[in-house]
Design a protein around this motif. Structure first.
Motif, mmCIF file in Angstrom:
data_model
loop_
_atom_site.group_PDB
_atom_site.id
_atom_site.type_symbol
_atom_site.label_atom_id
_atom_site.label_comp_id
_atom_site.label_asym_id
_atom_site.label_seq_id
_atom_site.Cartn_x
_atom_site.Cartn_y
_atom_site.Cartn_z
ATOM 1 N N CYS A 177 -12.689 18.376 -4.910
ATOM 2 C CA CYS A 177 -11.899 18.186 -6.145
ATOM 3 C C CYS A 177 -11.903 16.720 -6.552
ATOM 4 C CB CYS A 177 -10.470 18.671 -5.953
ATOM 5 S SG CYS A 177 -10.310 20.413 -5.524
ATOM 6 N N THR A 178 -11.598 16.480 -7.799
ATOM 7 C CA THR A 178 -11.409 15.121 -8.310
ATOM 8 C C THR A 178 -9.916 14.860 -8.442
ATOM 9 O OG1 THR A 178 -13.476 15.221 -9.551
ATOM 10 C CG2 THR A 178 -11.886 13.532 -10.190
ATOM 11 N N VAL A 179 -9.424 13.876 -7.703
ATOM 12 C CA VAL A 179 -7.992 13.576 -7.684
ATOM 13 C C VAL A 179 -7.706 12.413 -8.630
ATOM 14 C CG1 VAL A 179 -6.038 12.840 -6.268
ATOM 15 C CG2 VAL A 179 -7.728 14.437 -5.340
ATOM 16 N N VAL A 180 -6.689 12.575 -9.462
ATOM 17 C CA VAL A 180 -6.224 11.545 -10.396
ATOM 18 C C VAL A 180 -4.751 11.287 -10.109
ATOM 19 C CG1 VAL A 180 -5.868 10.911 -12.807
ATOM 20 C CG2 VAL A 180 -7.855 12.277 -12.157
ATOM 21 N N LYS A 181 -4.397 10.023 -9.978
ATOM 22 C CA LYS A 181 -2.998 9.644 -9.805
ATOM 23 C C LYS A 181 -2.421 9.267 -11.159
ATOM 24 C CE LYS A 181 0.597 8.783 -7.188
ATOM 25 N NZ LYS A 181 1.159 9.743 -6.219
ATOM 26 N N ALA A 182 -1.359 9.973 -11.573
ATOM 27 C CA ALA A 182 -0.779 9.717 -12.895
ATOM 28 C C ALA A 182 0.622 10.307 -12.948
ATOM 29 C CB ALA A 182 -1.655 10.314 -13.999
ATOM 30 N N VAL A 226 1.286 13.696 -8.814
ATOM 31 C CA VAL A 226 2.439 13.062 -9.475
ATOM 32 C C VAL A 226 3.519 12.682 -8.474
ATOM 33 C CG1 VAL A 226 2.034 14.306 -11.624
ATOM 34 C CG2 VAL A 226 3.552 15.297 -9.912
ATOM 35 N N SER A 227 3.226 12.759 -7.190
ATOM 36 C CA SER A 227 4.254 12.559 -6.160
ATOM 37 C C SER A 227 4.510 11.079 -5.917
ATOM 38 C CB SER A 227 3.831 13.228 -4.856
ATOM 39 O OG SER A 227 2.676 12.585 -4.331
ATOM 40 N N ASN A 228 5.647 10.803 -5.311
ATOM 41 C CA ASN A 228 6.028 9.459 -4.908
ATOM 42 C C ASN A 228 6.605 9.510 -3.500
ATOM 43 O OD1 ASN A 228 5.447 7.665 -7.108
ATOM 44 N ND2 ASN A 228 7.105 8.626 -8.248
ATOM 45 N N PRO A 229 6.207 8.586 -2.629
ATOM 46 C CA PRO A 229 6.784 8.557 -1.288
ATOM 47 C C PRO A 229 8.119 7.830 -1.285
ATOM 48 C CG PRO A 229 5.149 6.840 -1.489
ATOM 49 C CD PRO A 229 5.159 7.568 -2.811
ATOM 50 N N THR A 230 8.887 8.065 -0.251
ATOM 51 C CA THR A 230 10.082 7.261 -0.043
ATOM 52 C C THR A 230 9.658 5.890 0.488
ATOM 53 O OG1 THR A 230 10.375 8.062 2.225
ATOM 54 C CG2 THR A 230 11.432 9.327 0.451
ATOM 55 N N GLU A 231 10.595 4.963 0.518
ATOM 56 C CA GLU A 231 10.254 3.620 0.998
ATOM 57 C C GLU A 231 9.794 3.661 2.447
ATOM 58 O OE1 GLU A 231 12.219 -0.873 1.000
ATOM 59 O OE2 GLU A 231 13.337 0.848 0.238
ATOM 60 N N GLN A 232 10.429 4.496 3.256
ATOM 61 C CA GLN A 232 10.029 4.621 4.656
ATOM 62 C C GLN A 232 8.643 5.240 4.779
ATOM 63 O OE1 GLN A 232 12.793 6.877 7.005
ATOM 64 N NE2 GLN A 232 11.697 6.537 8.928
ATOM 65 N N GLU A 233 8.363 6.263 3.986
ATOM 66 C CA GLU A 233 7.038 6.888 4.016
ATOM 67 C C GLU A 233 5.958 5.931 3.520
ATOM 68 O OE1 GLU A 233 8.474 11.509 3.182
ATOM 69 O OE2 GLU A 233 7.654 10.270 1.565
ATOM 70 N N HIS A 234 6.309 5.121 2.527
ATOM 71 C CA HIS A 234 5.325 4.174 2.002
ATOM 72 C C HIS A 234 4.930 3.157 3.067
ATOM 73 C CE1 HIS A 234 3.180 1.888 -1.045
ATOM 74 N NE2 HIS A 234 3.804 0.797 -0.650
ATOM 75 N N LEU A 235 5.882 2.734 3.888
ATOM 76 C CA LEU A 235 5.575 1.785 4.960
ATOM 77 C C LEU A 235 4.906 2.473 6.139
ATOM 78 C CD1 LEU A 235 8.898 -0.289 4.937
ATOM 79 C CD2 LEU A 235 6.709 -0.907 3.904
ATOM 80 N N GLN A 236 5.177 3.735 6.318
ATOM 81 C CA GLN A 236 4.644 4.466 7.471
ATOM 82 C C GLN A 236 3.174 4.834 7.301
ATOM 83 O OE1 GLN A 236 6.812 8.037 8.295
ATOM 84 N NE2 GLN A 236 5.515 8.640 10.032
ATOM 85 N N ARG A 260 -1.959 3.470 -4.141
ATOM 86 C CA ARG A 260 -0.880 2.958 -3.288
ATOM 87 C C ARG A 260 -0.014 1.952 -4.041
ATOM 88 N NH1 ARG A 260 0.730 2.763 1.913
ATOM 89 N NH2 ARG A 260 1.648 0.831 2.683
ATOM 90 N N GLU A 261 -0.664 1.107 -4.832
ATOM 91 C CA GLU A 261 0.092 0.153 -5.654
ATOM 92 C C GLU A 261 0.919 0.880 -6.700
ATOM 93 O OE1 GLU A 261 1.499 -3.440 -7.221
ATOM 94 O OE2 GLU A 261 0.518 -2.972 -5.318
ATOM 95 N N MET A 262 0.381 1.947 -7.289
ATOM 96 C CA MET A 262 1.130 2.720 -8.279
ATOM 97 C C MET A 262 2.323 3.422 -7.644
ATOM 98 S SD MET A 262 -1.987 4.363 -10.513
ATOM 99 C CE MET A 262 -0.860 5.611 -11.147
ATOM 100 N N GLU A 263 2.154 3.911 -6.428
ATOM 101 C CA GLU A 263 3.253 4.594 -5.753
ATOM 102 C C GLU A 263 4.345 3.627 -5.320
ATOM 103 O OE1 GLU A 263 1.447 6.745 -2.586
ATOM 104 O OE2 GLU A 263 0.464 8.209 -3.903
ATOM 105 N N ALA A 264 4.017 2.349 -5.229
ATOM 106 C CA ALA A 264 5.030 1.346 -4.883
ATOM 107 C C ALA A 264 5.853 0.922 -6.083
ATOM 108 C CB ALA A 264 4.363 0.121 -4.253
ATOM 109 N N MET A 265 5.384 1.211 -7.310
ATOM 110 C CA MET A 265 6.106 0.784 -8.520
ATOM 111 C C MET A 265 7.525 1.348 -8.587
ATOM 112 S SD MET A 265 3.135 0.960 -11.443
ATOM 113 C CE MET A 265 1.701 -0.106 -11.366
#
Length: 457
Positions: free
Chosen positions: A140-145, A114-124, A199-204
């Motif tokens: 493990c099976t990882v699900v992004k939600a 359920v985590s989200n990166p900062t804008e700097q982390e997303h670009l890094q 990655r697209e979801m974390e950019a939302m």
């Protein structure tokens, strides 16, 4: 100061305000949460209220136990991951490595990132947080939600925020399990595909009104162009040719003259792509070919352009109400009264000008009301409460009434007689698009949702 930093952002009395959080049936499904931050607390509250048994894993359970609902079990991380099959990972990316000691207990389980990166982390980082978590726990099976849902939305309930929850994973069974959990919590899952979409979801959450960028720049460009033209015509030209200082018109009068011009141009740009799309489909003889990219993007921005048109029209109405309050307007009235006395005129009344002003003001109010109706019905919360027939009826009535109210707009002779005339009646001419509304809906409807067509009749 450190004690203040340890206090939760979510008030504790909100957690204990619902008596349904006190006890959960033993046969309820069990869910694990790793983390004790604000999002983990809100997530535990929503899960408990939705009928799940919650086990929270914390490095210091004694200190954090009082922050969670009494029905949630707060224990050490090793104990929290033993029995649940679905475990929410509510920790930051840099702390993922601290969970590697739980690899054996987590084997075969579903991890929901359920985590989200900062804008700097997303670009890094090239890989998403979910993909990085999957690389650390290959068994493990990882699900992004739930990364686009705020802690407050979880706390207050989905009715106070967006109900859509994007979900992605490489395992369809895991996505289905998390989707069923989201539905039980009152949300609406949206399948985003494989874990590569994480990655697209974390950019939302990092985007700031992406759909409004182009329409806003368009409206700003139109405003600058019309403002420059009105400045030259109403301020600069009298100053150069007649040496009249009218720079006082810049803050209010010139802005008020510019806003309706921008409003009706934007409104015309809402209906124009629908006409082009219908013409293109009729020329091709089919509705199953894709539109050109430029036309497709134009169609997707119609709602934003229409709402900006309504915003400019509403500002124009407010500016028009402020016109009589200006000091310059009072001076004009005094000067007019003095001229009337010097001319020995006891009664000044021009019937034609009076009727024109009354008619134009009435049509302006009707046009603004029609535009308000179109703007309100374009909102998803309103449009979703109507079926397609009701929605089409509202759009038809609004555009028909707008088309029947416009007459004689843009009369330069009358504008020269009264420079302070509100220009709301200009909106009526832009609303005359009833002639193509019926065919346009039938042709364009299969290409988008109802809210996307709300500004296209």
């Amino acid at each position: 100061m450190s004690r203040e930093m340890d206090k939760p952002l979510i008030s504790l009395h909100l957690v204990d305000s619902d008596t349904s959080l006190a006890k959960v049936p033993d046969e309820a499904p069990k869910v694990g949460i790793l983390g004790s931050g604000d999002f983990a607390r809100s997530l535990a509250t929503r899960l408990v209220s939705s009928g799940f048994r919650v086990v929270v894993g914390s490095r210091n359970p004694k200190r954090t136990a009082g922050l969670f609902p009494s029905a949630a079990q707060v224990t050490f991380q090793e104990e929290a991951v033993r029995s649940p099959e679905i475990i929410f990972v509510a920790v930051f990316r840099e702390h993922y490595s601290s969970l590697c000691g739980l690899s054996d207990q987590l084997a075969g389980k579903i991890l929901v990132d359920v985590s989200n990166p900062t804008e700097q982390e997303h670009l890094q980082h090239r890989e998403s947080n979910a993909e990085y978590l999957a690389s650390l726990f290959p068994t493990c099976t990882v699900v992004k939600a739930f990364n686009v849902i705020s802690a407050w939305t979880l706390q207050a309930g989905p009715r106070d925020g967006n109900r859509q929850v994007p979900i992605c994973s490489d395992q369809p069974e895991a996505k289905r399990a998390v989707s069923e959990m989201a539905i039980a919590m009152g949300f609406m899952p949206v399948d985003m595909g494989s874990l590569a979409s994480a990655r697209e979801m974390e950019a939302m959450p990092l985007r700031l009104l992406p759909a409004w960028k182009v329409p806003t720049l368009l409206a700003l460009g139109l405003f600058i162009c019309f403002y420059a033209y009105n400045f030259v015509r109403d301020v600069l030209q009298p100053y150069v040719q007649e040496s009249k200082n009218k720079f006082f018109k810049l803050p209010v009068s010139v802005v008020n003259t510019t806003l309706p011009c921008v409003a009706y141009v934007l409104l015309s740009l809402v209906y124009l792509p629908g006409v082009l799309a219908a013409t293109l489909q009729l020329r091709r003889g089919t509705k199953y070919h894709r539109f050109p990219d430029w036309l497709d993007h134009w169609l997707q921005h119609r709602k934003q352009i229409g709402l900006l048109s309504f915003f400019c029209a509403a500002l124009h109405a407010l500016y028009s109400f402020c016109l009589p309050l200006r000091r310059s307007h009072r001076y004009d009235l005094v000067n007019l009264a003095v001229k009337q006395v010097l001319a020995n005129k006891s009664h000044l009344w021009v019937e034609e000008e009076v009727w024109r002003m009354e008619i134009y003001l009435s049509l302006g109010v009707l046009a603004l009301g029609t535009l308000s109706l179109l703007a309100v019905t374009s909102l998803p919360s309103i449009a979703n409460s109507l079926n397609w027939r009701e929605f089409s009826f509202v759009q038809y009535v609004a555009t028909s009434s707008g088309g029947n109210t416009g007459s004689g707009s843009g009369n330069p002779e009358f504008q020269s007689q009264d420079p302070h005339l509100p220009a709301l009646y200009h909106q009526t001419s832009a609303l005359r698009s009833r002639s193509f509304c019926g065919s346009l809906v039938s042709v364009s409807a299969p290409y988008g949702h109802r809210e996307d067509l709300s500004w296209t009749c």
